[in-house]
Design an enzyme around this catalytic site. Structure first.
Site, PDB file in Angstrom:
ATOM      1  N   THR A 264       0.847  -1.189   0.000  1.00  0.00           N
ATOM      2  CA  THR A 264       0.000   0.000   0.000  1.00  0.00           C
ATOM      3  C   THR A 264       0.886   1.244   0.000  1.00  0.00           C
ATOM      4  OG1 THR A 264      -0.192   0.251   2.410  1.00  0.00           O
ATOM      5  CG2 THR A 264      -1.732  -1.272   1.341  1.00  0.00           C
TER       6      THR A 264
ATOM      7  N   ASP B 232      -3.598   6.151   2.602  1.00  0.00           N
ATOM      8  CA  ASP B 232      -3.006   7.075   3.567  1.00  0.00           C
ATOM      9  C   ASP B 232      -3.380   6.482   4.930  1.00  0.00           C
ATOM     10  OD1 ASP B 232      -2.689   9.060   5.520  1.00  0.00           O
ATOM     11  OD2 ASP B 232      -2.975  10.668   4.076  1.00  0.00           O
TER      12      ASP B 232
ATOM     13  N   ASN C 191       4.830  -0.110   8.408  1.00  0.00           N
ATOM     14  CA  ASN C 191       6.105   0.575   8.165  1.00  0.00           C
ATOM     15  C   ASN C 191       5.966   2.084   7.992  1.00  0.00           C
ATOM     16  OD1 ASN C 191       8.924   0.878   6.846  1.00  0.00           O
ATOM     17  ND2 ASN C 191       7.523   1.519   5.222  1.00  0.00           N
TER      18      ASN C 191
ATOM     19  N   SER D 203       9.435   0.328  14.503  1.00  0.00           N
ATOM     20  CA  SER D 203       9.623   1.387  15.491  1.00  0.00           C
ATOM     21  C   SER D 203      10.929   2.080  15.134  1.00  0.00           C
ATOM     22  CB  SER D 203       9.629   0.771  16.902  1.00  0.00           C
ATOM     23  OG  SER D 203       9.934   1.737  17.873  1.00  0.00           O
TER      24      SER D 203
ATOM     25  N   TYR E 114       8.746  12.834  17.751  1.00  0.00           N
ATOM     26  CA  TYR E 114       9.026  11.596  17.009  1.00  0.00           C
ATOM     27  C   TYR E 114       9.305  10.466  18.005  1.00  0.00           C
ATOM     28  CZ  TYR E 114      11.226   8.285  13.768  1.00  0.00           C
ATOM     29  OH  TYR E 114      11.543   7.149  13.043  1.00  0.00           O
TER      30      TYR E 114
ATOM     31  N   LYS F 108       7.226   6.892  18.772  1.00  0.00           N
ATOM     32  CA  LYS F 108       7.825   5.556  18.703  1.00  0.00           C
ATOM     33  C   LYS F 108       7.782   4.862  20.073  1.00  0.00           C
ATOM     34  CE  LYS F 108       8.900   5.473  14.247  1.00  0.00           C
ATOM     35  NZ  LYS F 108       8.178   4.563  13.318  1.00  0.00           N
TER      36      LYS F 108
HETATM   37  N1  LIG Z   1      15.198   6.572   8.129  1.00  0.00           N
HETATM   38  C1  LIG Z   1      15.575   6.369   9.370  1.00  0.00           C
HETATM   39  O1  LIG Z   1      16.658   6.795   9.792  1.00  0.00           O
HETATM   40  C2  LIG Z   1      14.693   5.546  10.278  1.00  0.00           C
HETATM   41  C3  LIG Z   1      15.250   5.050  11.465  1.00  0.00           C
HETATM   42  C4  LIG Z   1      14.462   4.277  12.302  1.00  0.00           C
HETATM   43  C5  LIG Z   1      13.152   4.006  11.961  1.00  0.00           C
HETATM   44  N2  LIG Z   1      12.629   4.508  10.810  1.00  0.00           N
HETATM   45  C6  LIG Z   1      11.246   4.186  10.496  1.00  0.00           C
HETATM   46  O2  LIG Z   1      11.217   3.352   9.348  1.00  0.00           O
HETATM   47  C7  LIG Z   1       9.984   3.519   8.665  1.00  0.00           C
HETATM   48  C8  LIG Z   1      10.269   3.735   7.186  1.00  0.00           C
HETATM   49  O3  LIG Z   1      11.036   4.912   7.024  1.00  0.00           O
HETATM   50  P1  LIG Z   1      12.084   5.081   5.829  1.00  0.00           P
HETATM   51  O4  LIG Z   1      13.405   5.303   6.412  1.00  0.00           O
HETATM   52  O5  LIG Z   1      11.920   4.002   4.847  1.00  0.00           O
HETATM   53  O6  LIG Z   1      11.605   6.495   5.239  1.00  0.00           O
HETATM   54  P2  LIG Z   1      10.934   6.906   3.848  1.00  0.00           P
HETATM   55  O7  LIG Z   1      11.783   6.471   2.697  1.00  0.00           O
HETATM   56  O8  LIG Z   1      10.593   8.346   3.993  1.00  0.00           O
HETATM   57  O9  LIG Z   1       9.597   6.009   3.790  1.00  0.00           O
HETATM   58  C9  LIG Z   1       8.511   6.305   4.597  1.00  0.00           C
HETATM   59  C10 LIG Z   1       7.288   5.665   3.981  1.00  0.00           C
HETATM   60  O10 LIG Z   1       6.151   5.971   4.822  1.00  0.00           O
HETATM   61  C11 LIG Z   1       5.136   6.488   3.969  1.00  0.00           C
HETATM   62  N3  LIG Z   1       4.210   7.353   4.679  1.00  0.00           N
HETATM   63  C12 LIG Z   1       4.444   8.439   5.441  1.00  0.00           C
HETATM   64  N4  LIG Z   1       3.291   8.952   5.891  1.00  0.00           N
HETATM   65  C13 LIG Z   1       2.284   8.163   5.392  1.00  0.00           C
HETATM   66  C14 LIG Z   1       0.888   8.166   5.477  1.00  0.00           C
HETATM   67  N5  LIG Z   1       0.220   9.101   6.179  1.00  0.00           N
HETATM   68  N6  LIG Z   1       0.186   7.182   4.842  1.00  0.00           N
HETATM   69  C15 LIG Z   1       0.830   6.230   4.127  1.00  0.00           C
HETATM   70  N7  LIG Z   1       2.168   6.185   3.975  1.00  0.00           N
HETATM   71  C16 LIG Z   1       2.887   7.150   4.598  1.00  0.00           C
HETATM   72  C17 LIG Z   1       5.860   7.223   2.857  1.00  0.00           C
HETATM   73  O11 LIG Z   1       4.963   7.400   1.791  1.00  0.00           O
HETATM   74  P3  LIG Z   1       5.015   8.674   0.785  1.00  0.00           P
HETATM   75  O12 LIG Z   1       5.970   8.273  -0.314  1.00  0.00           O
HETATM   76  O13 LIG Z   1       3.614   8.817   0.308  1.00  0.00           O
HETATM   77  O14 LIG Z   1       5.516   9.842   1.584  1.00  0.00           O
HETATM   78  C18 LIG Z   1       6.967   6.218   2.588  1.00  0.00           C
HETATM   79  O15 LIG Z   1       6.471   5.172   1.789  1.00  0.00           O
HETATM   80  C19 LIG Z   1       9.262   4.678   9.353  1.00  0.00           C
HETATM   81  O16 LIG Z   1       8.292   4.157  10.262  1.00  0.00           O
HETATM   82  C20 LIG Z   1      10.368   5.373  10.132  1.00  0.00           C
HETATM   83  O17 LIG Z   1       9.886   6.049  11.282  1.00  0.00           O
HETATM   84  C21 LIG Z   1      13.376   5.258   9.950  1.00  0.00           C
END
Ligand SMILES: NC(=O)c1ccc[n+]([C@@H]2O[C@H](COP(=O)([O-])OP(=O)(O)OC[C@H]3O[C@@H](n4cnc5c(N)ncnc54)[C@H](OP(=O)(O)O)[C@@H]3O)[C@@H](O)[C@H]2O)c1
Length: 280
Positions: free
Chosen positions: A35, A59, A86, A137, A151, A155
């Site tokens: 999704t 969303d 995710n 998380s 943030y 989490k």
């Molecule tokens: N990056 C880091 O350093 C890090 C570290 C620890 C944990 N995380 C966690 O890992 C997960 C994935 O993050 P990522 O690093 O892969 O970042 P990312 O590339 O920005 O991916 C985030 C994803 O979440 C989607 N998203 C955000 N808001 C949404 C909503 N309201 N409805 C549906 N989809 C939504 C985005 O979709 P769109 O394309 O539509 O925006 C994108 O597909 C997140 O939960 C984040 O908190 C990230």
């Protein structure tokens, strides 16, 4: 194919970790329900993998739509083994700098949506008498940081919610794993929300964080977590016969969580007598 055929449901599959998970699973020949807010982001996967990919626009903050999409995925695919929650984003600034909408959107996306997704999925998992829910998380779910209060709170919120579910859902054959990555080299830091600055914070840690986040290319270059390796580690971990309740990914996450737990444990231990003094 490195895994026996299973069916997976993933939110936020347009980019980053969610995208890597979807791609790795599809490459393995697994059935994936992906999704995304914008279905165009899944077009290449749809072209490449055809019927292996079931997709829906979602969303995650739209709870009604989230329930519809979840029900449709279970109905149309018949059985889903793993749901990976995710979708999420980062929001940074001093607590008093955020506006009310910032706060609402951060919790709606990172905390309420996972809670509602779990609630939508559990009846299906109970009927199947099996299923595994994976919540992404963060190391931020076990630590705190100036400028990251919202943030981190979102989490910590998912950590408390999903931690409580292990004993609640295991009698139904339902497993839960909380994944705690460190910094991931994804587009996350190009999309973070940063609150409107109040001058008083400029010379302190919040100002320093704001300066750092202003250059996302450098932040991503400094992010040591490899999203493809993390996706593979998640798949491997949750397809073992006894998946762990928590999965730490990235040496930075391991160090940060260890430091936080060690300090908290020492402070906790120091209060043993004082805590006992208030017993009746
Ligand atoms: N990056 C880091 O350093 C890090 C570290 C620890 C944990 N995380 C966690 O890992 C997960 C994935 O993050 P990522 O690093 O892969 O970042 P990312 O590339 O920005 O991916 C985030 C994803 O979440 C989607 N998203 C955000 N808001 C949404 C909503 N309201 N409805 C549906 N989809 C939504 C985005 O979709 P769109 O394309 O539509 O925006 C994108 O597909 C997140 O939960 C984040 O908190 C990230």
């Amino acid at each position: 194919m490195s895994q026996a055929p299973r069916t997976w449901f993933i939110t936020g599959a347009s980019s980053g970790l969610g995208r890597q998970l979807a791609e790795a699973l599809l490459q393995d020949g697994q059935q994936v329900a992906a999704t995304a807010r914008n279905l165009d982001s899944l077009a290449v996967l749809q072209e490449t993998y055809g019927s292996l990919l079931w997709s829906a626009e979602l969303d995650v903050t739209d709870t009604g739509r989230l329930r519809q999409v979840t029900d449709a995925a279970f109905d149309e695919l018949g059985h889903i083994d793993h749901v990976i929650s995710n979708a999420g984003y980062g929001l940074y600034g001093a607590a008093e700098e955020f506006d009310d909408q910032d706060i609402q959107r951060q919790f709606a996306t990172n905390l309420i949506a996972p809670v509602q997704l779990l609630r939508a999925v559990v009846p299906h998992f109970r009927r199947q008498k099996a299923g595994h829910f994976v919540q992404i998380s963060s190391a931020a779910g076990q630590t705190g940081m100036a400028g990251g209060s919202l943030y981190h709170a979102s989490k910590w919120g998912v950590e408390g919610f999903f931690d409580s579910l292990h004993d609640e859902l295991s009698p139904f054959g339902i497993g839960v794993t909380i994944v705690e990555p460190g910094a991931i080299a994804s587009s996350f830091f190009t999309r973070v929300g940063v609150a409107k600055a109040i001058n008083a914070y400029e010379s302190g840690p919040v100002g320093a964080l704001r300066g750092y986040l202003a250059d996302p290319d450098t932040v991503i270059a400094n992010s040591i977590g490899d999203p493809a390796k993390m996706a593979r580690a998640i798949i491997d971990a949750v397809t073992t016969s006894q998946p762990t309740q928590r999965l730490v990914l990235g040496s930075d996450a391991h160090t940060m969580i260890q430091q936080s737990l060690t300090a908290r444990l020492a402070a906790h231990e120091a209060q043993r007598e004082a805590a006992r003094n208030t017993d009746r």
